[in-house]
Structure formats: C-alpha cells, structure tokens
Design an enzyme around this catalytic site. Structure first.
Site, PDB file in Angstrom:
ATOM      1  N   HIS A 119      -3.250  14.797  19.432  1.00 32.57           N
ATOM      2  CA  HIS A 119      -3.853  15.969  18.792  1.00 32.57           C
ATOM      3  C   HIS A 119      -5.338  16.035  19.109  1.00 32.57           C
ATOM      4  CE1 HIS A 119      -0.216  14.939  16.515  1.00 32.57           C
ATOM      5  NE2 HIS A 119      -0.150  16.202  16.161  1.00 32.57           N
TER       6      HIS A 119
ATOM      7  N   HIS B  74      17.380  13.769 -15.740  1.00 31.53           N
ATOM      8  CA  HIS B  74      16.464  12.680 -16.076  1.00 31.53           C
ATOM      9  C   HIS B  74      17.090  11.299 -15.903  1.00 31.53           C
ATOM     10  CE1 HIS B  74      14.082  15.948 -17.543  1.00 31.53           C
ATOM     11  NE2 HIS B  74      13.166  15.173 -18.055  1.00 31.53           N
TER      12      HIS B  74
ATOM     13  N   GLU C  94       2.971  12.816 -11.333  1.00 30.47           N
ATOM     14  CA  GLU C  94       3.536  11.545 -10.876  1.00 30.47           C
ATOM     15  C   GLU C  94       3.073  11.201  -9.464  1.00 30.47           C
ATOM     16  OE1 GLU C  94       5.383  14.203 -11.826  1.00 30.47           O
ATOM     17  OE2 GLU C  94       6.154  13.627 -13.814  1.00 30.47           O
TER      18      GLU C  94
ATOM     19  N   HIS D 115      -3.664  22.042  19.155  1.00 29.17           N
ATOM     20  CA  HIS D 115      -3.476  21.219  17.958  1.00 29.17           C
ATOM     21  C   HIS D 115      -2.757  19.909  18.276  1.00 29.17           C
ATOM     22  CE1 HIS D 115      -2.280  19.951  13.928  1.00 29.17           C
ATOM     23  NE2 HIS D 115      -1.091  19.746  14.443  1.00 29.17           N
TER      24      HIS D 115
END
Lengths: 665, 665
Positions: free
Chosen positions: B33, B477, B415, B265
């Site tokens: 890149h 859950h 989280e 890129h």
C-alpha cells in the site's frame, strides 16, 4: 388516521396499562427489566395509538410499518403492546408466563411477525442497526414495486446502551449517508445504565453525533404526550434524512421510590413498590387485570390501520398476475425461480472450460449469472468490492438520498454494520442480501452473524481471502481459526467450495436455504477446476462426497475443503503411484455432511486411514478422523509472505499429506 | 526541543525519503500500500522531527511518547521512519525484504517496541482504539508514579476506515468522556477508500462527531508543514480533551498520475509511475538509496530526545530502591510479587469453608484479595459491574478529566472498546488490565481478543454468565458455541474453573501468564466447592487433572469443566453405587492440558469409557474422547427459562451422564 375517536381514554391511562403489565409480569417471573417499559410507556403509547401502521389481524402485511424494540431487555413493553393491541396468540396467560420455558414471552423478544416482533433483540446495538437495513429494504423495494405496494416507516426504540455500541455508529452513519428518511429512532434518554448514572461513562452529545451523520434530531420530554406526537409527526415529514428523537424519560416512571434509579433496571420492583406504584399511577386493578374500557381503547388503536390494510389489499388485488407473482416471490422468501437451471448451465460450462480461477473469482462469475436472474439479490461489500468480487457488471449502486433503484450497496469499512443491515433486509423481505468482506473480518460481524442464525434469516456472507492463501498481508488478515469458529455457530451454514463448480453449487445451496444464513469461504489464490465431469446433481448439497475414489481397494481417505482439495488430489496421485488406493473426499460443508445418514457418512469416510488437510486449525475435524486420523493444517497464527512460501513454511503440502497417510498405514 | 538545528534540510526533502522508500519497497514486494505512506509523509515528518519523544537507542524507554499507526496497511510509513530515525535492527536490507517471510517488515506492523512499533495494526479501528487505552494507562500510571516518571503523549495516525469502524466510536467516545488530553489523533482525511471516493459511503462530518464526544478538533492541510506543526503544538496544550487533527491529504501524493485515486491504495505504482514520481518530487536517487545528508537529518531527528531520555534516567536513578522496584515491577510486566501466597491462603480458606458460590462470586472474592496486593491490577466492566463481580470494595473509579487515581474503569456498554483499551493498557505497561462482560459478548470483543493473542498482551477477560446457566435472559444471552470459538483462537488461554478453589487457581494462571491473554469463563449460578482438601499446588495449571479417582479399577472417566464438574461428580456417585469404577477429570483449560506430555494426558484420561459433559457444543471435545466417547451438552441455541429447567430441558443432567457411560460399557 386521527386517533381522537379511537382512543377516548386519556393516553396516560393507556400507558398505565403497559406499566402495570410490565411490573406485574416481571414480578411473577421474579426476574426481568421493568424500568425500561415503564419509562417508555408514554412514548410507545403515542407511537402505537397515533402513528404505527400495523394490523394485528394481518400481522405479516408486507407494507406494515416495522417496529423494532432495540432495547430488547424491555421485552415486556412489546409483549404488553402485542396483547393490548390484539395479536391473537399473545394472551394474558402468555404474559403471566413471562420468561418461562416455551412461552411466547421469553426474556428477550424473539422474531415472530405474527406477534408484532420483527426481530430478535437483546444484544445491544443490533436492533437499531438491523432496523437501518429494514429501512433501506423499504426504499429499495419501493423503488422496485412503487408506492402502492411499499410505503412504510421503520420505528425503533433504542436505549443508551444501543447507542454506545460501536455497531450503532456504523449503521447510523450509513443511514445518514443514504438518507433513509423513513427511519425514526426514539431514543430512551433516561440517563441510567446498569452501573448507575450514564454520567459514569457516557457523556456524548448524542443529538450532535447524529447530526454529524446527517440525521435530523429532535429533543422532547418523553412523558409529554403532545410533544412526542409533534416530534414523530415532524420526523415523518423528513424527505432525505433519518430522524433521532431524543426522548428524555425517567426509567421506571410511576414507581415512587425506584424510578430514576438503576435499581429498577434489571430486577423486579418487589411487592411493596408494586403496590406503591399502583397507588401512584392510579391503577387499582389486580395484577394482570386490564379493565374492559382500557382494553377496548387499546384494541381500537390496534385496528386503526384496518382500513389502510384493506386499501392496500385492494391495490394489490388489481395488479396483473405477473406483478402479483413478482411481489409475492420477492416478499415470500421462497427459492428464486430458475435458480437450478442457471446453476446447472454454469456448472456445465466451467466443468468443460476448467478455469483456474480463485473461488472468489468463480463466485463473481456465478453472480454474473445469478444477479440478473434473481431480482431479489442485492449485493455489497464492506469497501472490498474489487477483492470480494461481489459487484456484477452493469448493476448500479444504491445511491441513497432518494435514489434507491440500484442493486449494490457500498457499505464502507463497516463489516459489522453491513451484517446487521443484511439481516434487516432479509427480515424485511423483498431482498436476498449478500455482502462481502475478508474472512478475517467475520470476527467483526460475528454478533450479527450469530443473530442471523438465531433469527433464521437468509443472509449470505461472502468471505474471501479465507486462509494463509491471502499471502503478504500477514497474520492480522489471515484466518486460521475462523472456519472452526464459524462452524461452531448453530444454524449457520459454512460453505468452502474447492473449485468453480463447487462454488456454483454452494451459491445454489445458500440461496435455497430459506431459513438460515450461510457463509461462503472463498480463496484469494487461484485453484484448478477439479470437477471436470459435469453432473446436474448438486454434489455439494450432501456436504461431503467422494470426489475421487481409490483405484484398487481403498486403503486411505484424504479429507479436504476449499483450496486444499487440490493438494489432496496431488497427494492421492502420489499415493496411488505407490499402489496405495486413496480416495479424496471434498467436504464443502461440515453441517450438511453431518446431517447425512450414518451409512452415507461411513461410506464416504471409508474404513482405512484418514487424513484431513485444511489450511486452518484442527478443531472440529476430529469427528471425521476417527481414533488414528491425521491432520495437516495450522497450529497458530500465519505470517506475512507470498502464499506459496507460506504453504511450504507451515508444511501444508501434498508431500506432508502423503507422509501423514503413509505414517498411518 | 527546537528542531531548527537538527534538521537543516527542508522538511519536504525529508518527507520525500519516506515517499521514495514506501513506493520502492512496495514495488520490490510486488504488493502493498504505497498511497497512505506517501499521503501522510508530510504529517509524519512534522511529528517525528518536531514533537515525538522517542529514542531509537533506548526504544523501550518507559516515558517515550507512544505512536500508533492505526492504518496498518500503510506499514511502509512506520518502517521507513524506523530506518530513517535510526532503530538499529531496521536496516535498508529489511526494507528491501518488505512482506517477505521472516523479515522485520511484514505486510502489517507487528508489535515490537524495539523497532518503534507499539502494537500490531491492520484490522481497522483497532489501532486508534487501543491507543485510547495507552493514553489512559499513561494517565493512570502518571497518577501513581508522578510527572517525573510518566509524562508523555500518545499519537495516532488513523485512516477513514479506522473512523468508520464501530470500535472507534466506542473507544473515542470513552476517550472524550475521560478527557484524555494526552491523546492526539492525526486523521488521514484523504477521501479515498478501496472502493473509490469515500463519498460512495462515508459522508460523516467527522470533526463534528468527535466534538460530540468532547474532543478538540483542528482541521489542516496535511501537506502544509507549518499548519501541521501549529496544529500539533496546539493539541499538546489541551488540558482536558483529546484532540482530533483532520489532515486533509492527497493519497499517493507525489505520484503524478495515481495520486488522489484508489489505484495507489493497495497496489504497486508500477515502474513507469515510480519513475514519474521520482521526477515529480525531485528525488533522483536509485531505489532504496538515501543520500547521506538526508539520512543525517533524519538521524538527528531520531536523536532529538536523547537529552530528555538522559534527564529521565537521571530522575529515575535518584529514586529510592523501593520506588525504583515498584516502577520496574509495574512497567516490566513480570509476575506480581506475593501472588502465590495470596492465592494459596485464599484456597486454604475456601477449601475449608466450602462455599456454594457462583464462580463469578468466587472471582469477585479472589479479586478482593488480589487487587489490594497487586497495584498494577486495574479492573472494569462494560456496564455489568454488579453482574460480573469485577469491582472490589474500597477501590475508586478512574474518574477521568484530570482525576486518574482510581483502579476501576467504567467502560459503559462498550465491550469491544473495553477490550481494545485493555490491550492498550497492557501494551503501555504499568497496568494489568482485567475487564468483565457476559460471555455472550465475547463476540463483540472478538477482534480485540484475537489481537491480544497475536500481540501476546496480558489482557484478562472476565466473562461471566458462561452458559445456559444464565437462565431467563434466553438464547441471545446464553453462550453455546463461545467456549469452542474462544478455544479456537491461537495463544488465547480459556479458563473455566469448577469452583472457588479452581477460580483462584485460574486467576493465578492468568496473572502469571505474562505473554498472552486469558479468558475466565465464570458461572452466573451457584456451584458447590469440590476441591475441599487443600493443596498448595495449583492443580489447574496442568489444564486437566483427576479430581476424583475411581474407587476400584477405573472403568470410566467423566470429563467436565466449570459448572458441569459437579454434575460429573453426581454421576460418578451413581455409577460407583452400581460398582462402576468412575473417575472425574476437571479440565479448566484445554490449552494447558494439551501442553502436557502424552503420558500425563493418557493417565488422566484413562483407558476406559470416556464421557464429557459441558453445557456447550461438542466441537473441540472429540480430541479427548477417543473413538467411542460420549458427550452430554448442547446442540443448538438455548431458551429462556429458569436455569434448572433448562438443564433438564436440554438433558444436561447427572442422569444423562450416567446413562451415557453405561451405554458405552
């Protein structure tokens, strides 16, 4: 849709019914979350009595508004509303069985449109992000079928937690970019989370954040019925922006001692506080008792859109047969017509041409056939279009901002957001979404992939660059454990085709799997065509099959998937040259193979030595290998180097397979 | 720190060296890149010649500024800088071996502070988010050790993709909340991503977004050296906010035809464009040749902070022995002193008291002992503090906004952000981070958990509610596949203790594991104490061991982990009552057990019938079960109900284990 005649009762009384049911059900279950339903009861009452287009008698009406309770822990809100507005199966008995085995009222809402539950929620951030996909699907299907058939809103109730989650950034940023003006998010701005005040950790200026995404924002007192009504009405007039309505609320509103504390978030109020709440909100009725006049008012609200449904059905009935069939085909989530013929033709051609395509290239070429043939297919990529080979020639991008006629979504570098949007599109209907990224980034999408499996949505995840075959980008980009980790998810189909023929077969399988998501694991690197004799049968559909039987008696079986099947074939050649009868079994899908009967599996696996080769970890393979089986694969992370060197470096070679077989003979 | 004398050359010439090395190395590797290093060469030149406090001769200097290249695909930027500024091992030969096996210059940067590489980057969003953790660690260790020892900045170069990723929202929102004023993010605002213009998918007002998080923002032309210098200088004066500097740049700047296109890129420029670039930027030198005057100027920049290092070393030398030892202990990432004694005392007490604690409660009680004893421990939870039992009595929160003396971080419902911050704290040094959430949400953290494993950071993930034992919250859950999916990650230690004694042992293992992350899988529900005879030895350290040997000859072995070990013990009792000699093996860690020698493993597993029980899927168990083994566990998603009912519903009972053994005798 004036509600003045339909709801003669004060809205506050109607909202009290929600509060009472929520606290009573949580009390009966001895667990649950009363605070959120009590806090948002007023907002929900306005939405459901004044705006939401839905018909509990025709709950799967394609043009209903979609309502998503992103804050799924407040499930009693949606269950109360389903009962009150008249979804037949949602009885008071079901509310009494809240959070009990087999009830319609589990701890978190589980997708069932016949109960008004558009998706499974609970893992925070998923609801609001999936709803973006629903709102996008609405605009795309509107572009295809017109205002007469598709013309609805998507409403979301979202919590602080939903908006703290990263996926909300990805999806809401994209919603703003696309200008999804039919999306209205009601943010339950209650300043309380489990740990306490949101000031402990969350001091974003959330409306400013959403404006930075190109949203409208409105801020209201969530307990001022008139203000909420005005805000929603205003949001509905937006022509090119989604709207966030920040509803300042008091969690557990009505509970005189526990309101506005985290004590009412995730625990029953307790008998004393329940009694005190009854007093405070002027609700003298016994637990689970809804007086007839309140129920009547709610049922009237539930039948508000019956005329709209009838009108829609009238328009639908006037369509010609082809139009009707096209709409039903799209919305019905059936198997696309003409699929197997298109796949068979493709297979016949490539088995004759024997291209040496990477399977990602094969996938791109399959899509060149499928996308024109299956108008429901809407593709995309998380900014890896040229690598994932997901974009078909001559298809336009979904531009957004009023222009939704395309078939391809530019998701940006938003893998998780992409997966949630795909789920939302699949849930909405009218679209079979597929979307690409590198397989490594399955980790980013994982919560949404799991939810797709749980919700049984036909989301097709195109995961290219599926091993160290990725090469120079190195260990951050090389999946090693991802096949195992994806195979671990229940109800997820993981497909790893070996060549162009299997790639076509796997696409067919994924499209025909109407009740669950699939992952296509595809190579970056070129692989030879191995299935050079055309058969119409989809051999991959059995999950595993004998690609090459042993010459002479079978003494060994080499099991492989994807790019390693050609290594297995090389090893077979070497072993056969030494007189060792060796079969090669291709296993494009563990799940489908597992589902075959024992006799078939035993015949495929054979009784001799078994060695598997996969450029990934061993976990999951032992079940096919028996007691003395061998495995050639990875034991740790990859490295950065040209891929041919990596295969040698990690000892994933035909020679290693040959040796592993011979060592066990 | 005036750079006027150190860099007599124009900055543009110094930046040209970066551009040339980047394009030449990518050209040699035939992949990579070039666009990003060429686009950000000017900004990086300002940062490294004017501001960054670092000393290539003392690269692990504890008080160095941290620099994170979040856009890891632009790895040639950091490799070029490492070579130019004088990191000894980063030779020109290594640059020539870019992306080759075993080089110091892999496709994406891999953590090695001796090369100026503070972390492994590549998966977008991780760098900027982990850097937030470094900046937080700097403030926390500053609060502990004072300005004389800890007083530095954290700089990040981030791409559009980094800021599109959801985790950037979580971490940057928290950075704003905490007021991490030493964090400065240089955003490479180049308007180009892989698919093309960022306008295709990304039209956020990013500075406005960051202001909504409570950041300063500054916008500059990223090719105006003076403007960039002024912006960084201004950012460094912030007293209570992190700063985003939006650097408007041209990707591939210098390449006359490919600059400002996605063509530069992720691919080599090609020989013609490389030649044209040499012409355009006035760099007539051969590939990989850096003229001495340019190199001298860069090396001078690299030695800019030598005096600062010497001054710091002088201050450090004047500390008393205890202060010095405390700092070295904290920053050295060694095993905490006094750990085994504290654990042994805890074990002795609980094996006598025999509490019936959930292992999450046991963990909380272990932490009550450990946190006061180990000052490096800094805990937290993603808004589940009361459920994860992660907060110890009498410890203060890290408040932020200038007040960093606490030991507990309120991560909010973030989280993934939590996991990245934990990694950043562990990388920075001075802190052993632990953080809690429900095990289900390991999926949200997964990219960061994997990166912790790859980087070998001591991040300790406390994952409670580790099975259907969660109960009423239901399938969204309840982890089912998460144990298998986590065990699949290389170099990650998954620990699932059976009782309070094993919980203490597992905490000891996690803390002593200085070169890798651990997951503690802990129950919501109560479990009995099974290890009732105290031994000082850490039995869990072998991964699996015979908890109860058979009476009479061993005919069967029941293998179990965590909450299911007590079921195994019940089944053993029933089988022994029928005269079937049955041993119970507890396997708190597959990874540690796997690492034992074959003789030990064989002795533990026994020759008889083997049946495993775990409230999770079977994947991964077959390796311990042999050909005819049995498994009692889950085969799909859970349900919402009280947990005792769920264990019965899914047939995970002592009776089922007993039957499974008897069926195989």
């Amino acid at each position: 849709m004036s509600a003045a005649t339909a709801t003669p009762l004060p809205l506050s009384t109607m909202a009290s019914a929600i509060r009472a049911l929520a606290m009573d059900a949580v009390e009966a279950a001895k667990s649950g979350h009363p605070g959120m339903p009590m806090g948002m009861a007023d907002v929900a009452t306005v939405l459901f009595t004044r705006f939401l287009k839905f018909d509990p008698k025709n709950p799967t009406w394609a043009d209903r508004d979609r309502f998503v309770l992103s804050a799924g822990h407040g499930s009693m809100l949606i269950y109360s509303l389903a009962f009150l507005t008249g979804y037949e199966r949602m009885t008071i008995e079901e509310l009494k069985r809240f959070r009990q085995l087999g009830s319609l009222t589990p701890g978190h809402p589980e997708v069932d449109p016949t109960l008004g539950i558009e998706m499974t929620t609970g893992p925070l951030g998923q609801g609001v992000s999936t709803a973006v996909g629903m709102a996008l699907a609405e605009r795309i299907t509107n572009a295809r079928f017109g205002d007469d058939l598709v013309d609805h809103y998507t409403y979301v109730i979202a919590s602080d937690g939903d908006l703290m989650e990263g996926v909300s950034h990805e999806a809401c940023s994209l919603a703003g970019h696309l200008g999804l003006n039919r999306l209205i998010v009601l943010w339950d701005d209650n300043h309380i989370s489990i740990d306490g005040s949101t000031d402990l950790s969350f001091t974003d200026d959330t409306p400013a954040r959403f404006r930075s995404y190109g949203w409208n924002t409105i801020s209201v007192d969530g307990h001022d019925f008139a203000a909420v009504e005005k805000a929603i009405a205003e949001a509905r007039t937006s022509t090119d922006k989604p709207t966030l309505i920040a509803c300042r609320t008091i969690i557990g509103k009505g509970a005189p001692n526990k309101a506005n504390t985290h004590g009412c978030h995730g625990s029953p109020l307790g008998a004393d506080e329940v009694a005190a709440t009854r007093e405070a909100i002027g609700w003298p009725h016994e637990a689970f008792v809804i007086p007839q006049e309140v129920l009547s008012a709610w049922r009237a609200a539930g039948s508000r859109s019956a005329d709209a449904f009838a009108a829609w059905a009238g328009r639908f009935g006037k369509l010609d047969n082809a139009q009707r069939a096209a709409f039903e085909q799209a919305m019905g989530r059936g198997v696309p017509a003409g699929l197997s013929e298109a796949i068979a033709a493709f297979k016949e051609k490539v088995s004759a041409d024997k291209p040496g395509w990477a399977t990602r290239v094969a996938s791109g070429n399959v899509l060149e056939v499928l996308v024109p043939a299956v108008p429901e297919l809407v593709g995309g990529s998380a900014d890896l279009t040229p690598s994932n080979n997901t974009k078909v020639k001559n298809t336009a991008d979904v531009q957004g901002k009023g222009s939704f006629a395309g078939r391809y979504v530019r998701y940006g570098v938003r893998e998780h957001g992409m997966a949630t949007l795909m789920n939302g599109m699949a849930l909405h209907g009218g679209i079979i979404p597929y979307g690409g990224t590198f397989m490594q980034f399955a980790d980013y999408c994982r919560p949404a992939i799991r939810l797709a499996a749980l919700m049984k949505t036909r989301s097709i995840f195109v995961m290219t660059h599926d091993s160290i075959g990725l090469g120079e980008d190195g260990p951050t980009h090389q999946p090693v454990e991802h096949l195992a980790a994806l195979r671990a998810i229940p109800n997820l189909l993981v497909l790893r085709p070996a060549d162009a023929v299997e790639t076509a077969e796997c696409w067919q399988i994924a499209l025909e799997r109407v009740n669950g998501p699939s992952v296509l694991a595809l190579t970056r690197q070129n692989v030879p065509t191995l299935r050079t004799e055309h058969v119409a049968e989809n051999r991959s559909a059995r999950g595993g099959y004998v690609l090459a039987e042993a010459d002479g008696g079978r003494k060994a079986t080499i099991l492989a998937t994807g790019s390693e099947v050609s290594l297995a074939m090389e090893a077979r050649k070497a072993l056969q040259a030494e007189g060792i009868g060796t079969a090669v079994v291709s296993i494009p899908s563990f799940e489908l193979f597992e589902a075959q009967d024992d006799a078939y599996k035993a015949a495929v696996l054979g009784n001799g030595v078994r060695v598997a080769v996969e450029a990934a970890i061993r976990q999951g393979w032992d079940r096919w290998l028996g007691a003395n089986g061998g495995f050639v694969g990875m034991t740790g992370f990859g490295e950065s180097a040209p891929y041919q060197e990596l295969y040698k470096h990690f000892g994933i070679t035909a020679e290693a397979v040959t040796e592993a077989v011979k060592a066990r003979l």
